[in-house]
Design a protein around this motif. Sequence first.
Motif, short mmCIF file in Angstrom:
data_model
loop_
_atom_site.label_atom_id
_atom_site.label_comp_id
_atom_site.label_asym_id
_atom_site.label_seq_id
_atom_site.Cartn_x
_atom_site.Cartn_y
_atom_site.Cartn_z
N ARG A 103 -6.19 2.95 -9.05
CA ARG A 103 -5.89 4.27 -8.49
C ARG A 103 -5.57 4.26 -6.98
O ARG A 103 -4.61 4.89 -6.55
N PRO A 104 -6.33 3.55 -6.13
CA PRO A 104 -6.03 3.60 -4.69
C PRO A 104 -4.65 3.07 -4.32
O PRO A 104 -4.16 3.33 -3.23
N LEU A 105 -4.02 2.34 -5.24
CA LEU A 105 -2.70 1.76 -4.94
C LEU A 105 -1.56 2.55 -5.56
O LEU A 105 -0.39 2.23 -5.37
N ARG A 106 -1.89 3.60 -6.31
CA ARG A 106 -0.83 4.36 -6.97
C ARG A 106 -0.09 5.25 -5.97
O ARG A 106 -0.68 5.75 -5.00
N PRO A 107 1.20 5.49 -6.24
CA PRO A 107 2.02 6.25 -5.29
C PRO A 107 1.45 7.62 -4.93
O PRO A 107 1.55 8.05 -3.77
N GLU A 108 0.83 8.30 -5.89
CA GLU A 108 0.29 9.65 -5.65
C GLU A 108 -0.74 9.65 -4.52
O GLU A 108 -0.94 10.66 -3.85
N HIS A 149 0.85 -1.19 0.00
CA HIS A 149 0.00 0.00 0.00
C HIS A 149 0.89 1.25 0.00
O HIS A 149 1.89 1.29 0.73
N PRO A 150 0.51 2.29 -0.79
CA PRO A 150 1.37 3.47 -0.86
C PRO A 150 1.43 4.28 0.44
O PRO A 150 2.41 5.00 0.67
N LEU A 151 0.40 4.15 1.26
CA LEU A 151 0.44 4.85 2.56
C LEU A 151 0.05 3.85 3.65
O LEU A 151 -1.09 3.83 4.12
N PRO A 152 1.00 3.01 4.06
CA PRO A 152 0.68 2.00 5.08
C PRO A 152 0.27 2.66 6.39
O PRO A 152 0.69 3.79 6.68
N ALA A 155 -0.47 8.39 -1.78
CA ALA A 155 0.20 8.57 -0.48
C ALA A 155 0.20 10.05 -0.09
O ALA A 155 -0.16 10.40 1.03
N ILE A 156 0.59 10.90 -1.01
CA ILE A 156 0.66 12.32 -0.66
C ILE A 156 -0.75 12.91 -0.53
O ILE A 156 -1.02 13.69 0.38
N LEU A 157 -1.65 12.44 -1.40
CA LEU A 157 -3.04 12.93 -1.28
C LEU A 157 -3.64 12.47 0.05
O LEU A 157 -4.34 13.23 0.73
N GLY A 158 -3.34 11.23 0.44
CA GLY A 158 -3.85 10.69 1.70
C GLY A 158 -3.29 11.43 2.91
O GLY A 158 -4.00 11.73 3.86
N LEU A 159 -1.99 11.73 2.86
CA LEU A 159 -1.38 12.48 3.97
C LEU A 159 -2.02 13.85 4.09
O LEU A 159 -2.36 14.30 5.18
N ARG A 160 -2.21 14.54 2.96
CA ARG A 160 -2.83 15.87 3.00
C ARG A 160 -4.22 15.78 3.62
O ARG A 160 -4.59 16.59 4.47
N LYS A 161 -4.96 14.77 3.19
CA LYS A 161 -6.34 14.64 3.66
C LYS A 161 -6.41 14.22 5.14
O LYS A 161 -7.06 14.87 5.95
N HIS A 162 -5.68 13.15 5.49
CA HIS A 162 -5.78 12.64 6.85
C HIS A 162 -5.18 13.59 7.89
O HIS A 162 -5.56 13.57 9.05
N LEU A 163 -4.22 14.38 7.47
CA LEU A 163 -3.61 15.31 8.41
C LEU A 163 -4.20 16.72 8.32
O LEU A 163 -3.77 17.62 9.03
N GLY A 164 -5.16 16.90 7.43
CA GLY A 164 -5.80 18.22 7.31
C GLY A 164 -4.84 19.31 6.87
O GLY A 164 -4.93 20.46 7.31
N LEU A 165 -3.93 18.98 5.96
CA LEU A 165 -2.91 19.94 5.51
C LEU A 165 -3.48 20.80 4.38
O LEU A 165 -3.20 20.59 3.22
N PHE A 166 -4.30 21.77 4.76
CA PHE A 166 -5.07 22.48 3.74
C PHE A 166 -4.33 23.67 3.12
O PHE A 166 -4.73 24.18 2.08
N ALA A 167 -3.26 24.12 3.77
CA ALA A 167 -2.61 25.35 3.29
C ALA A 167 -1.22 25.05 2.73
O ALA A 167 -0.31 24.69 3.46
N LEU A 193 -5.36 22.89 -0.43
CA LEU A 193 -4.79 21.57 -0.73
C LEU A 193 -5.67 20.36 -0.36
O LEU A 193 -5.28 19.24 -0.60
N THR A 194 -6.82 20.60 0.23
CA THR A 194 -7.62 19.42 0.62
C THR A 194 -9.04 19.45 0.07
O THR A 194 -9.89 18.67 0.51
N GLY A 195 -9.31 20.35 -0.86
CA GLY A 195 -10.66 20.41 -1.42
C GLY A 195 -10.63 20.41 -2.93
O GLY A 195 -9.74 19.87 -3.56
N ASP A 196 -11.66 21.04 -3.52
CA ASP A 196 -11.73 21.22 -4.98
C ASP A 196 -11.98 19.89 -5.69
O ASP A 196 -12.36 18.90 -5.08
N ILE A 197 -11.72 19.88 -6.95
CA ILE A 197 -11.99 18.70 -7.78
C ILE A 197 -11.07 17.53 -7.43
O ILE A 197 -11.35 16.38 -7.77
#
Length: 362
Positions: free
Chosen positions: A78-83, A47-50, A85-97, A130-134
């Motif tokens: 798509r859920p297994l692609r490396p990208e 998994h890209p974000l264990p 990981a960074i999208l998941g970190l942004r979302k799970h950590l609420g890194l919106f700015a 960084l955590t919204g939009d399309i």
Amino acid sequence: MKIAILPGDGIGSEIVNEAVKVLKVLDLSFEMETAVVGGAAYEAAGHPLPETTLQLAKDADAILFGAVGDWKYDKLDRPLRPEQAILGLRKHLGLFANFRPAICYPELVGASSLKPELVAGLDILIIRELTGDIYFGQPRGRRVAVDGHFPGADEAFDTMRYSRPEIERIAHVAFQAARKRNKKVTSVDKANVLETFQFWKDVVTDVHAQYPDVELDHMYVDNAAMQLVKAPKKFDVVVTGNMFGDILSDEAAMLTGSIGMLPSASLDKSNKGLYEPSHGSAPDIAGKGVANPLATILSAAMMLKFSLNQAEAAARIEAAVGTVLAAGLRTPDIWSEGTQKVGTREMGDAVVAAITGKTIKG
Ligand code: IPM
Ligand code: MG
């Protein structure tokens, strides 16, 4: 202070190694713990974000991130692609700015694809939501069209959406950042076509009422793309949504000569952050020892400043980067006639030497 080190794929580990080396000579006491992420994590853990990597990121005070992605994973679901990981970190950590500065170092004016007079002294700050939009809007997927131009045909769709609080909080970040700079914010939208971005424009205008000392203007994204190459120095702070920010920040990066120079910070509401170079994993040059580590080293400086309350140490790193550039050291991406070509490791060593006060050859 605990720093999670997530090198990732491609050139990720080479450049992160150099930044870690620099952090270690600062005489600060932090704990650093490394974990796999992206394609490397997929190989190691499926998994890209264990879960363990995500937990480490959550527990840490800051995250230093390399890059993720490699063409060889493009065929994965798509859920297994490396990208993810960074999208998941942004979302799970609420890194919106997301802060993406584009600064043209005087020594690198000639490396820009624009005329020197257009970029000399350039210093703009792109603030990307960084955590919204399309990027994250639901629903999304594939289906059989029931209407549109070709009813009955297969189609794919994503959803562009922003809520008022999401826009408000990024607008506050932008106005506050502008107060520490030249007090000018350009909000980039597509209000002439998109409902989402008419709303964006309205909400940014509302928030602006609280910042009468900051100048605000609005620009359509197509025009902003043009103005960035026509007269980039007219911008100070640019605030925009996730997708437009993705595109414009790459464009702005190139004005500075090399995307290999640009750090970035992604912050949550209490300034915990993930720090990564603005460039990607560059699998084509991975393992060759030629990648420019300066964007990652400068990301470590941003981390010290924004999340770890060590502004002085950050300034030492930034000054050291200035010193090695002034001494004429260049990785291939910023090399030009008359300067000295060095590899990833030599560049990192030179920054370390500049911090510890040793002379560098140049
Ligand atoms: C970026 C990158 C990412 C994005 C990718 C790797 C998902 O392009 O950070 O700009 O689109 O946000
Ligand atoms: Mg991008």
